[in-house]
Design a protein around this motif. Structure first.
Motif, PDB file in Angstrom:
ATOM      1  N   HIS A  70     -21.602  85.718   8.147  1.00 25.88           N
ATOM      2  CA  HIS A  70     -21.843  84.331   7.726  1.00 25.88           C
ATOM      3  C   HIS A  70     -21.297  84.080   6.325  1.00 25.88           C
ATOM      4  O   HIS A  70     -20.698  83.037   6.058  1.00 25.88           O
ATOM      5  CB  HIS A  70     -23.331  83.998   7.793  1.00 25.88           C
ATOM      6  CG  HIS A  70     -23.849  83.917   9.189  1.00 25.88           C
ATOM      7  ND1 HIS A  70     -25.190  83.849   9.469  1.00 25.88           N
ATOM      8  CD2 HIS A  70     -23.234  83.882  10.388  1.00 25.88           C
ATOM      9  CE1 HIS A  70     -25.362  83.780  10.778  1.00 25.88           C
ATOM     10  NE2 HIS A  70     -24.181  83.809  11.355  1.00 25.88           N
ATOM     11  N   GLN A  71     -21.499  85.035   5.430  1.00 24.61           N
ATOM     12  CA  GLN A  71     -20.989  84.870   4.070  1.00 24.61           C
ATOM     13  C   GLN A  71     -19.466  84.787   4.071  1.00 24.61           C
ATOM     14  O   GLN A  71     -18.883  83.985   3.322  1.00 24.61           O
ATOM     15  CB  GLN A  71     -21.456  86.008   3.168  1.00 24.61           C
ATOM     16  CG  GLN A  71     -21.042  85.797   1.722  1.00 24.61           C
ATOM     17  CD  GLN A  71     -21.515  86.898   0.789  1.00 24.61           C
ATOM     18  OE1 GLN A  71     -22.115  87.875   1.206  1.00 24.61           O
ATOM     19  NE2 GLN A  71     -21.221  86.731  -0.487  1.00 24.61           N
ATOM     20  N   GLU A  76     -15.099  82.066   2.515  1.00 28.15           N
ATOM     21  CA  GLU A  76     -13.649  82.148   2.687  1.00 28.15           C
ATOM     22  C   GLU A  76     -13.067  81.016   3.525  1.00 28.15           C
ATOM     23  O   GLU A  76     -12.023  80.487   3.180  1.00 28.15           O
ATOM     24  CB  GLU A  76     -13.266  83.501   3.308  1.00 28.15           C
ATOM     25  CG  GLU A  76     -13.756  84.705   2.543  1.00 28.15           C
ATOM     26  CD  GLU A  76     -13.346  84.751   1.086  1.00 28.15           C
ATOM     27  OE1 GLU A  76     -12.300  84.178   0.716  1.00 28.15           O
ATOM     28  OE2 GLU A  76     -14.080  85.371   0.293  1.00 28.15           O
ATOM     29  N   LEU A  77     -13.710  80.651   4.604  1.00 32.28           N
ATOM     30  CA  LEU A  77     -13.134  79.644   5.505  1.00 32.28           C
ATOM     31  C   LEU A  77     -13.570  78.228   5.175  1.00 32.28           C
ATOM     32  O   LEU A  77     -12.735  77.319   5.095  1.00 32.28           O
ATOM     33  CB  LEU A  77     -13.489  79.964   6.959  1.00 32.28           C
ATOM     34  CG  LEU A  77     -13.074  81.331   7.495  1.00 32.28           C
ATOM     35  CD1 LEU A  77     -13.416  81.445   8.973  1.00 32.28           C
ATOM     36  CD2 LEU A  77     -11.603  81.610   7.242  1.00 32.28           C
ATOM     37  N   PHE A  78     -14.872  78.023   5.002  1.00 32.56           N
ATOM     38  CA  PHE A  78     -15.379  76.668   4.823  1.00 32.56           C
ATOM     39  C   PHE A  78     -14.723  75.937   3.648  1.00 32.56           C
ATOM     40  O   PHE A  78     -14.292  74.795   3.806  1.00 32.56           O
ATOM     41  CB  PHE A  78     -16.901  76.660   4.668  1.00 32.56           C
ATOM     42  CG  PHE A  78     -17.679  77.081   5.897  1.00 32.56           C
ATOM     43  CD1 PHE A  78     -17.065  77.435   7.094  1.00 32.56           C
ATOM     44  CD2 PHE A  78     -19.057  77.118   5.849  1.00 32.56           C
ATOM     45  CE1 PHE A  78     -17.804  77.816   8.211  1.00 32.56           C
ATOM     46  CE2 PHE A  78     -19.807  77.484   6.957  1.00 32.56           C
ATOM     47  CZ  PHE A  78     -19.178  77.843   8.143  1.00 32.56           C
ATOM     48  N   GLN A 158      -0.967  83.965   3.768  1.00 32.72           N
ATOM     49  CA  GLN A 158      -1.280  84.593   2.478  1.00 32.72           C
ATOM     50  C   GLN A 158      -2.740  84.353   2.102  1.00 32.72           C
ATOM     51  O   GLN A 158      -3.418  85.254   1.621  1.00 32.72           O
ATOM     52  CB  GLN A 158      -0.355  84.083   1.375  1.00 32.72           C
ATOM     53  CG  GLN A 158      -0.646  84.703   0.012  1.00 32.72           C
ATOM     54  CD  GLN A 158      -0.600  86.223   0.034  1.00 32.72           C
ATOM     55  OE1 GLN A 158       0.337  86.819   0.534  1.00 32.72           O
ATOM     56  NE2 GLN A 158      -1.638  86.863  -0.509  1.00 32.72           N
ATOM     57  N   GLU A 159      -3.209  83.128   2.303  1.00 30.02           N
ATOM     58  CA  GLU A 159      -4.621  82.836   2.001  1.00 30.02           C
ATOM     59  C   GLU A 159      -5.546  83.665   2.893  1.00 30.02           C
ATOM     60  O   GLU A 159      -6.582  84.149   2.422  1.00 30.02           O
ATOM     61  CB  GLU A 159      -4.910  81.344   2.196  1.00 30.02           C
ATOM     62  CG  GLU A 159      -4.280  80.467   1.136  1.00 30.02           C
ATOM     63  CD  GLU A 159      -4.374  78.997   1.481  1.00 30.02           C
ATOM     64  OE1 GLU A 159      -4.698  78.220   0.553  1.00 30.02           O
ATOM     65  OE2 GLU A 159      -4.119  78.618   2.651  1.00 30.02           O
ATOM     66  N   ARG A 166     -10.962  89.912  -0.001  1.00 27.91           N
ATOM     67  CA  ARG A 166     -12.273  89.615  -0.599  1.00 27.91           C
ATOM     68  C   ARG A 166     -13.408  90.030   0.348  1.00 27.91           C
ATOM     69  O   ARG A 166     -14.433  90.526  -0.090  1.00 27.91           O
ATOM     70  CB  ARG A 166     -12.375  88.144  -0.963  1.00 27.91           C
ATOM     71  CG  ARG A 166     -11.587  87.780  -2.215  1.00 27.91           C
ATOM     72  CD  ARG A 166     -11.918  86.403  -2.742  1.00 27.91           C
ATOM     73  NE  ARG A 166     -11.611  85.338  -1.795  1.00 27.91           N
ATOM     74  CZ  ARG A 166     -10.499  84.601  -1.811  1.00 27.91           C
ATOM     75  NH1 ARG A 166      -9.576  84.836  -2.741  1.00 27.91           N
ATOM     76  NH2 ARG A 166     -10.310  83.664  -0.935  1.00 27.91           N
ATOM     77  N   MET A 167     -13.209  89.808   1.640  1.00 28.51           N
ATOM     78  CA  MET A 167     -14.211  90.211   2.616  1.00 28.51           C
ATOM     79  C   MET A 167     -14.417  91.734   2.577  1.00 28.51           C
ATOM     80  O   MET A 167     -15.554  92.210   2.580  1.00 28.51           O
ATOM     81  CB  MET A 167     -13.790  89.759   4.016  1.00 28.51           C
ATOM     82  CG  MET A 167     -13.828  88.237   4.192  1.00 28.51           C
ATOM     83  SD  MET A 167     -12.839  87.595   5.580  1.00 28.51           S
ATOM     84  CE  MET A 167     -13.597  88.330   6.985  1.00 28.51           C
ATOM     85  N   ALA A 168     -13.326  92.455   2.533  1.00 26.45           N
ATOM     86  CA  ALA A 168     -13.414  93.917   2.458  1.00 26.45           C
ATOM     87  C   ALA A 168     -14.078  94.361   1.156  1.00 26.45           C
ATOM     88  O   ALA A 168     -14.918  95.263   1.148  1.00 26.45           O
ATOM     89  CB  ALA A 168     -12.026  94.529   2.581  1.00 26.45           C
ATOM     90  N   ALA A 169     -13.725  93.696   0.050  1.00 27.36           N
ATOM     91  CA  ALA A 169     -14.304  94.069  -1.257  1.00 27.36           C
ATOM     92  C   ALA A 169     -15.817  93.845  -1.269  1.00 27.36           C
ATOM     93  O   ALA A 169     -16.553  94.647  -1.859  1.00 27.36           O
ATOM     94  CB  ALA A 169     -13.637  93.264  -2.367  1.00 27.36           C
ATOM     95  N   ARG A 170     -16.282  92.788  -0.593  1.00 29.61           N
ATOM     96  CA  ARG A 170     -17.733  92.545  -0.538  1.00 29.61           C
ATOM     97  C   ARG A 170     -18.453  93.691   0.169  1.00 29.61           C
ATOM     98  O   ARG A 170     -19.633  93.913  -0.072  1.00 29.61           O
ATOM     99  CB  ARG A 170     -18.031  91.230   0.209  1.00 29.61           C
ATOM    100  CG  ARG A 170     -17.985  90.012  -0.669  1.00 29.61           C
ATOM    101  CD  ARG A 170     -18.648  88.817  -0.007  1.00 29.61           C
ATOM    102  NE  ARG A 170     -17.879  88.254   1.080  1.00 29.61           N
ATOM    103  CZ  ARG A 170     -16.874  87.399   0.942  1.00 29.61           C
ATOM    104  NH1 ARG A 170     -16.512  87.003  -0.261  1.00 29.61           N
ATOM    105  NH2 ARG A 170     -16.239  86.928   1.989  1.00 29.61           N
TER     106      ARG A 170
END
Length: 174
Positions: A70-71, A76-78, A158-159, A166-170
């Motif tokens: 959800h995060q 990232e998407l919303f 690219q985005e 960022r998802m992986a870093a979280r």
């Protein structure tokens, strides 16, 4: 017997975040299926180490992976969809509301599952479980029908790569 198998198919990586998020929905459906089967299995077989292990896996998934998923969508998407398609606000608000509602419904179920596994609760509320899993499946279907295709159409490669990083870093990766 209650299925205790793991999801062994290789999941997409964070290099393909939309595919990875879609694969998460497959896992959601898997754990919803296990959760749905749990009350009947318990009625037929009682509490056992297999039930405890299944509960542990279900709880771990919905406590860790579910909120992270959800995060990912919310962070990232919303925002990127809203920046490019402001008229999507009602759909984004609906999905945000569903995230919150599912989380609240999960908290009650989680507490009952943990109490049952600990032997301090005699039965699980099958109705609450089935309602939660129904709502979660419907939510996933809505995201697959609108969110992921919309993100794919509006967000550049690219985005998406940056979002995946960022998802992986979280999660402590990359």
């Amino acid at each position: 017997m209650l299925k205790l198998d793991s999801l062994s198919a290789a999941a997409p990586s964070f290099d393909a975040p939309l595919e990875m998020l879609h694969a998460c929905h497959d896992k959601v459906r898997h754990f919803c299926q296990q959760l749905d089967a749990l009350p009947a299995y318990i009625a037929a077989n009682g509490n056992s180490p297999a039930v405890g292990n299944t509960i542990t896996g279900i709880v771990r998934y919905f406590e860790v992976a579910g909120p992270a998923h959800h995060q990912d969508e919310e962070d990232e998407l919303f925002p990127l969809i809203m920046a490019r398609q402001p008229e999507a606000a009602p759909k984004i608000e609906q999905l945000l509301g569903e995230h919150g509602y599912l989380h609240a419904r999960w908290n009650a179920i989680r507490d009952d599952l943990n109490a049952y596994a600990a032997g301090t609760l005699g039965t699980l509320n099958a109705g609450e479980i089935h309602e939660f899993t129904r709502l979660y499946r419907e939510h996933a279907a809505r995201e697959e029908a609108w969110l992921f295709p919309t993100a794919g159409a509006l967000i550049s490669e690219q985005e998406l790569r940056t979002a995946g990083q960022r998802m992986a870093a979280r999660r402590g990766g990359k």
